[in-house]
Design a protein around this motif. Sequence first.
Motif, PDB file in Angstrom:
ATOM      1  N   PRO A  55       0.798  -1.240   0.000  1.00  0.00           N
ATOM      2  CA  PRO A  55       0.000   0.000   0.000  1.00  0.00           C
ATOM      3  C   PRO A  55       0.827   1.285   0.000  1.00  0.00           C
ATOM      4  CG  PRO A  55      -0.955  -1.579   1.513  1.00  0.00           C
ATOM      5  CD  PRO A  55       0.378  -2.141   1.078  1.00  0.00           C
ATOM      6  N   MET A  58       0.870   2.923  -3.475  1.00  0.00           N
ATOM      7  CA  MET A  58      -0.316   3.394  -4.205  1.00  0.00           C
ATOM      8  C   MET A  58      -0.627   4.843  -3.839  1.00  0.00           C
ATOM      9  SD  MET A  58      -3.294   1.584  -2.065  1.00  0.00           S
ATOM     10  CE  MET A  58      -3.457   1.954  -0.334  1.00  0.00           C
ATOM     11  N   PRO A  59      -1.490   5.488  -4.621  1.00  0.00           N
ATOM     12  CA  PRO A  59      -1.843   6.881  -4.294  1.00  0.00           C
ATOM     13  C   PRO A  59      -2.507   6.937  -2.915  1.00  0.00           C
ATOM     14  CG  PRO A  59      -2.698   6.247  -6.454  1.00  0.00           C
ATOM     15  CD  PRO A  59      -2.180   5.009  -5.819  1.00  0.00           C
ATOM     16  N   ILE A  60      -2.085   7.902  -2.120  1.00  0.00           N
ATOM     17  CA  ILE A  60      -2.616   8.009  -0.752  1.00  0.00           C
ATOM     18  C   ILE A  60      -3.840   8.924  -0.757  1.00  0.00           C
ATOM     19  CG2 ILE A  60      -2.078   8.900   1.553  1.00  0.00           C
ATOM     20  CD1 ILE A  60      -0.687   6.248   0.962  1.00  0.00           C
ATOM     21  N   VAL A  61      -4.910   8.482  -0.136  1.00  0.00           N
ATOM     22  CA  VAL A  61      -6.106   9.324  -0.003  1.00  0.00           C
ATOM     23  C   VAL A  61      -6.367   9.578   1.484  1.00  0.00           C
ATOM     24  CG1 VAL A  61      -7.315   8.816  -2.147  1.00  0.00           C
ATOM     25  CG2 VAL A  61      -7.479   7.198  -0.269  1.00  0.00           C
ATOM     26  N   GLU A  62      -7.011  10.713   1.752  1.00  0.00           N
ATOM     27  CA  GLU A  62      -7.225  11.092   3.157  1.00  0.00           C
ATOM     28  C   GLU A  62      -8.657  10.816   3.595  1.00  0.00           C
ATOM     29  OE1 GLU A  62      -5.844  14.640   4.922  1.00  0.00           O
ATOM     30  OE2 GLU A  62      -4.371  15.000   3.341  1.00  0.00           O
ATOM     31  N   PRO A  63      -8.825  10.316   4.801  1.00  0.00           N
ATOM     32  CA  PRO A  63     -10.185  10.159   5.319  1.00  0.00           C
ATOM     33  C   PRO A  63     -10.774  11.520   5.667  1.00  0.00           C
ATOM     34  CG  PRO A  63      -8.587   9.538   6.999  1.00  0.00           C
ATOM     35  CD  PRO A  63      -7.810   9.869   5.762  1.00  0.00           C
ATOM     36  N   LEU A  67     -13.245  11.969  11.163  1.00  0.00           N
ATOM     37  CA  LEU A  67     -12.996  10.574  11.575  1.00  0.00           C
ATOM     38  C   LEU A  67     -12.065  10.494  12.780  1.00  0.00           C
ATOM     39  CD1 LEU A  67     -13.544   7.587  10.986  1.00  0.00           C
ATOM     40  CD2 LEU A  67     -11.544   7.590   9.500  1.00  0.00           C
ATOM     41  N   ILE A  71     -12.823   8.621  16.362  1.00  0.00           N
ATOM     42  CA  ILE A  71     -12.030   7.499  16.891  1.00  0.00           C
ATOM     43  C   ILE A  71     -11.490   7.842  18.281  1.00  0.00           C
ATOM     44  CG2 ILE A  71      -9.868   6.203  16.552  1.00  0.00           C
ATOM     45  CD1 ILE A  71     -10.430   6.351  13.534  1.00  0.00           C
TER      46      ILE A  71
ATOM     47  N   TYR B  38      -0.405   7.060  10.612  1.00  0.00           N
ATOM     48  CA  TYR B  38      -0.788   5.955   9.725  1.00  0.00           C
ATOM     49  C   TYR B  38      -2.217   5.998   9.178  1.00  0.00           C
ATOM     50  CZ  TYR B  38       3.605   3.680  10.813  1.00  0.00           C
ATOM     51  OH  TYR B  38       4.929   3.392  10.923  1.00  0.00           O
ATOM     52  N   SER B  39      -3.025   6.985   9.571  1.00  0.00           N
ATOM     53  CA  SER B  39      -4.427   6.924   9.139  1.00  0.00           C
ATOM     54  C   SER B  39      -4.574   6.987   7.625  1.00  0.00           C
ATOM     55  CB  SER B  39      -5.235   8.050   9.785  1.00  0.00           C
ATOM     56  OG  SER B  39      -4.716   9.297   9.399  1.00  0.00           O
ATOM     57  N   LYS B  40      -3.738   7.800   6.957  1.00  0.00           N
ATOM     58  CA  LYS B  40      -3.891   7.912   5.502  1.00  0.00           C
ATOM     59  C   LYS B  40      -3.591   6.570   4.840  1.00  0.00           C
ATOM     60  CE  LYS B  40      -2.508  12.697   5.421  1.00  0.00           C
ATOM     61  NZ  LYS B  40      -1.398  13.570   5.075  1.00  0.00           N
ATOM     62  N   LEU B  41      -2.541   5.911   5.334  1.00  0.00           N
ATOM     63  CA  LEU B  41      -2.155   4.628   4.750  1.00  0.00           C
ATOM     64  C   LEU B  41      -3.232   3.572   4.999  1.00  0.00           C
ATOM     65  CD1 LEU B  41       0.426   3.582   3.325  1.00  0.00           C
ATOM     66  CD2 LEU B  41       1.100   2.665   5.531  1.00  0.00           C
ATOM     67  N   TYR B  43      -6.413   4.106   5.697  1.00  0.00           N
ATOM     68  CA  TYR B  43      -7.631   4.459   4.962  1.00  0.00           C
ATOM     69  C   TYR B  43      -7.463   4.180   3.467  1.00  0.00           C
ATOM     70  CZ  TYR B  43     -11.368   7.319   3.012  1.00  0.00           C
ATOM     71  OH  TYR B  43     -12.455   7.748   2.295  1.00  0.00           O
ATOM     72  N   SER B  44      -6.284   4.488   2.925  1.00  0.00           N
ATOM     73  CA  SER B  44      -6.047   4.246   1.498  1.00  0.00           C
ATOM     74  C   SER B  44      -6.117   2.756   1.189  1.00  0.00           C
ATOM     75  CB  SER B  44      -4.673   4.789   1.079  1.00  0.00           C
ATOM     76  OG  SER B  44      -4.603   6.160   1.332  1.00  0.00           O
ATOM     77  N   THR B  45      -5.567   1.940   2.093  1.00  0.00           N
ATOM     78  CA  THR B  45      -5.608   0.484   1.888  1.00  0.00           C
ATOM     79  C   THR B  45      -7.067   0.005   1.881  1.00  0.00           C
ATOM     80  OG1 THR B  45      -3.523   0.312   3.090  1.00  0.00           O
ATOM     81  CG2 THR B  45      -4.758  -1.722   2.780  1.00  0.00           C
ATOM     82  N   SER B  47      -9.716   1.786   1.295  1.00  0.00           N
ATOM     83  CA  SER B  47     -10.415   2.343   0.128  1.00  0.00           C
ATOM     84  C   SER B  47     -10.118   1.539  -1.132  1.00  0.00           C
ATOM     85  CB  SER B  47      -9.968   3.777  -0.134  1.00  0.00           C
ATOM     86  OG  SER B  47     -10.423   4.607   0.866  1.00  0.00           O
ATOM     87  N   GLU B  57     -13.959   4.157   5.997  1.00  0.00           N
ATOM     88  CA  GLU B  57     -13.827   4.866   7.281  1.00  0.00           C
ATOM     89  C   GLU B  57     -14.171   3.935   8.441  1.00  0.00           C
ATOM     90  OE1 GLU B  57     -14.148   9.509   6.009  1.00  0.00           O
ATOM     91  OE2 GLU B  57     -15.678   8.738   7.357  1.00  0.00           O
ATOM     92  N   THR B  60     -11.191   1.802   9.001  1.00  0.00           N
ATOM     93  CA  THR B  60     -10.128   2.601   9.618  1.00  0.00           C
ATOM     94  C   THR B  60     -10.397   2.728  11.123  1.00  0.00           C
ATOM     95  OG1 THR B  60      -9.887   3.830   7.560  1.00  0.00           O
ATOM     96  CG2 THR B  60      -8.922   4.824   9.524  1.00  0.00           C
TER      97      THR B  60
END
Lengths: 281, 194
Positions: A55, A58-63, A67, A71, B38-41, B43-45, B47, B57, B60
């Motif tokens: 991972p 791959m392109p990183i996307v933000e939540p 969120l 959490i 690590y949240s972006k990683l 979440y990207s995984t 997604s 989400e 995550t």
Amino acid sequence: MTRPTPEPEPIDLVAGYVLNDLSPEEADRLQQALTETPSLRGEIAAFGEALALLPYGMPIVEPSAHLKSKILNAAAQSIRPPSPVLSNVVPIATARRRNWKQWIPAISTGIAAVAVTTLGLNQLQINRQSEQTAALQRQLDATKQELTNLRRELQANQNTIALLSQPDTQTYTLTGATPNPTNSRLAKARIIAKPGDRSVTLVAQDLPKLSNNQIYRLWAVAKPTAAPMYCGEFRQDASGTAQWTAPSAACTQNPSQLLITLDAPTDPTTSAGPLVMRSLS
Amino acid sequence: MDSPPLPPIVNEQSSDLEIFLAIQAQQVRALDLLYDRYSKLVYSTASAILNNVEEAEDVTQETFLRLWQRSEIYQPQRGSLSGFLITLTRSRSLDRVRSKAARQTKLQRIQTFADDVSDYNPPLEFVTLEERSSLVREALQQLSPGDRQLLETAYYEGLSQSEIAARDGIPIGTVKSRARQALKKLRTLLNPLV
């Protein structure tokens, strides 16, 4: 003319293991190779790490921005005492603990009352103190009720406690693979057994209730890469407890992992249904 | 009786292990830092596997809260925290995909939980997240496009080798052999990280 397929090298078997594509014969060969070359275990870890790095490529996307607070709020609500595992005691009631934050209103009220007193408004202080006293009384009543419930549950679990008091009894902690759909909590359970004894006791919390055409099944993994072995089926009672006799004494002979699956009572015991819980390996 | 050691005080410079120990001690600040890291990683995984914002989400959230509530499920001597989080995310995401498709888990799949590795210390900690991304992208470029796609299909779609073989009309033996060779090459290329 066909050429015979060359025997895979141990390192190919490691790659196959991490990719989860080993045939049963290859799994046996890997088991043998691991016995002969223990350092291969490090390679299993390294291959697993390499795969888990994919991972990063791959392109990183933000939540969404909310969120994180969602959490962290959920985490703050569920703070538990440290060092939660490896206790030899089966939890017999849902963990109840007080969050220090629930005292904030009472503390704030106290501080406000002191400030007001300096202005001479003693009556207000007395009223606030009465509110505090009432709040503390409610806390005390709730605690007493909790204690009564705990005593009742303690009584109901005397057999389990007797088993636990035996010196060679082993306990295994299992956690749910997915949250309970009714309350979103992860199931947790302890399996209690004596090595080589076929009698198995389970004490569970938040394990979903079964319908009539469902049954839970226990599987023991004797050694890494070995196929799970069927170890009996059960339904928990209203208190989350179940006792049954395993088909083989090997089930309790210090397995490296225990798994619980959801099956139909008519399903063959040669394959398992969806994974529900697993022990910490 | 010995009193337990004081939990570490963590900040942005803390190592993953220090942050994990503070999470074990139930410091919300540590979870905050881990989320930032690590949240972006994660979440990207999720997604990439689920193709759905809400579900990604949810996964995550489940991943971070699972570690928070059951910190014993991660054992530092068995691998990196990054690898653990990603593996947990992937497994939870694929479970969702599979539970939609067919509520069935075969023995072949649950065999893999029986891992037994000890004292494994990956050097990942000493490399920044940006450097990790850069190294992984370079490594992936050195695989043939077909091999790269094969690994990514197995990883993100959770397809078994036989499912890939059936879908792409390639003999199962060829798929297995290519996937293993591709992973071996990737492992060698990523040696500085694993």
